[in-house]
Design an enzyme around this catalytic site. Structure first.
Site, PDB file in Angstrom:
ATOM      1  N   SER A 142     -13.310   1.973 -51.404  1.00 43.45           N
ATOM      2  CA  SER A 142     -13.273   2.289 -49.975  1.00 43.45           C
ATOM      3  C   SER A 142     -14.504   1.713 -49.277  1.00 43.45           C
ATOM      4  CB  SER A 142     -13.152   3.806 -49.786  1.00 43.45           C
ATOM      5  OG  SER A 142     -12.887   4.148 -48.459  1.00 43.45           O
ATOM      6  N   GLU A 236      -1.487   3.479 -47.680  1.00 45.81           N
ATOM      7  CA  GLU A 236      -2.834   3.582 -47.113  1.00 45.81           C
ATOM      8  C   GLU A 236      -2.891   2.977 -45.722  1.00 45.81           C
ATOM      9  OE1 GLU A 236      -6.318   2.772 -49.330  1.00 45.81           O
ATOM     10  OE2 GLU A 236      -5.238   2.369 -51.185  1.00 45.81           O
ATOM     11  N   HIS A 266      -4.864   6.493 -50.770  1.00 45.17           N
ATOM     12  CA  HIS A 266      -6.242   6.026 -50.778  1.00 45.17           C
ATOM     13  C   HIS A 266      -7.009   6.678 -51.931  1.00 45.17           C
ATOM     14  CE1 HIS A 266      -9.733   4.158 -48.993  1.00 45.17           C
ATOM     15  NE2 HIS A 266     -10.380   5.313 -49.023  1.00 45.17           N
TER      16      HIS A 266
END
Length: 296
Positions: A142, A236, A266
């Site tokens: 991320s 996502e 995610h």
């Protein structure tokens, strides 16, 4: 029909929605990972990486000369060594490498470029410790994925030796939030929304340009970067970040391997002990890292 393993995780997340308070948000992310036990053969060793708090993990089969430098997710405002320790250790097991996780400073207390400075310090620590750059994999999830890519760009510009490869898991590489999937996947992403990402970006940027290449590497010239594996879930809001990154990197003659995991959310790797595709995706990442660190 019983719910799938990822649907069980969705229900768990829905039962504990994100709180408004930052301290409570940080505690929530801690709890996501802290509930998973480390296997007994994992060795954990805290280390001072030239003034930056960090942590080694290793398993018995690890090659001590291969290192995965890992940067956790959390939108630059949360996440820690503890929240991702179990997943980082498993990634190292699959790569047959040691891992060095960096506890970089968080916004809003420490906005850009504090996290990048800490990550680069961790890389220089590895080089000073005698680890060859070609035997290092830069990895991140991320925000940590965007940070890993920004690291590689910074190393290239500084003329420092580049790592052997990059592993980017659900990378956030566009803080200007221009990806189409922010809308098209809004109804299926249980963790990230445009509004939440905009809040995180504001806290991290603290006035810096959201389109700058070291915060939004989608806007950078990626020429000369090492091979990269990009893994992203189809459910996502950040899906488009990965799709566009693969295109931009490929157009710059970077070797890219893109994996889109159906129905995954995610940061699904965090839940690998409960999610079969989490385990399989970590196995793929480990194989990719092994093949590129052994070839350099």
């Amino acid at each position: 029909m019983p719910p799938s393993d990822i649907d069980v995780i969705r229900a768990r997340l829905a039962a504990h929605p994100r709180p408004a308070d930052l301290a409570e948000r940080r505690a929530r992310i801690e709890s996501l990972g802290a509930g998973y036990a480390l296997p007994p053969d994992v060795r954990v060793e805290p280390v001072d990486a030239h003034g930056v708090r960090a942590e080694w993990t290793s398993t018995p089969a690890a090659d001590g000369e291969r290192v995965v430098l890992f940067l956790h997710g959390g939108g630059y405002v949360s996440g820690s060594l503890r929240s991702h320790r179990h997943m980082v250790a498993q990634a190292g097991r699959e790569a047959r490498a040691r891992t060095l996780a960096i506890d970089y400073r968080l916004a809003p207390e420490h906005p850009f470029p504090a996290a990048l400075d800490d990550a680069l310090t961790g890389y220089r620590f590895l080089l000073a410790s005698g680890i060859a750059a070609a035997r290092i994999a830069l990895a991140g999830e991320s925000a940590g994925g965007g940070l890993a890519l920004a690291m590689a760009l910074s190393l290239r510009e500084a003329g420092l030796p580049l790592p052997g490869c990059l592993w980017l898991s659900s990378p956030w590489i566009d803080l200007a939030l221009t990806g189409a999937s922010l809308e098209s996947k809004a109804a299926v992403d249980p963790l990230l929304s445009r509004a939440y990402l905009a809040e995180l970006a504001s806290l991290y940027l603290n006035g810096a340009d959201a389109r700058g290449p070291l915060v939004s590497p989608i806007n950078a010239d990626l020429a000369g970067l090492p091979p990269m594996l990009i893994q992203v879930g189809s459910a996502e809001t950040l899906l488009d970040d990965s799709l566009r990154l693969a295109q931009v990197a490929g157009a710059a003659d970077v070797a890219v391997h893109l994996e889109i995991w159906p129905r995954m959310i995610h940061a699904w790797h965090l839940f690998y002990q409960d999610v079969a595709d989490g385990r399989r995706s970590l196995t793929n990442a480990g194989s990719f890292i092994q093949s590129h660190l052994d070839a350099r």
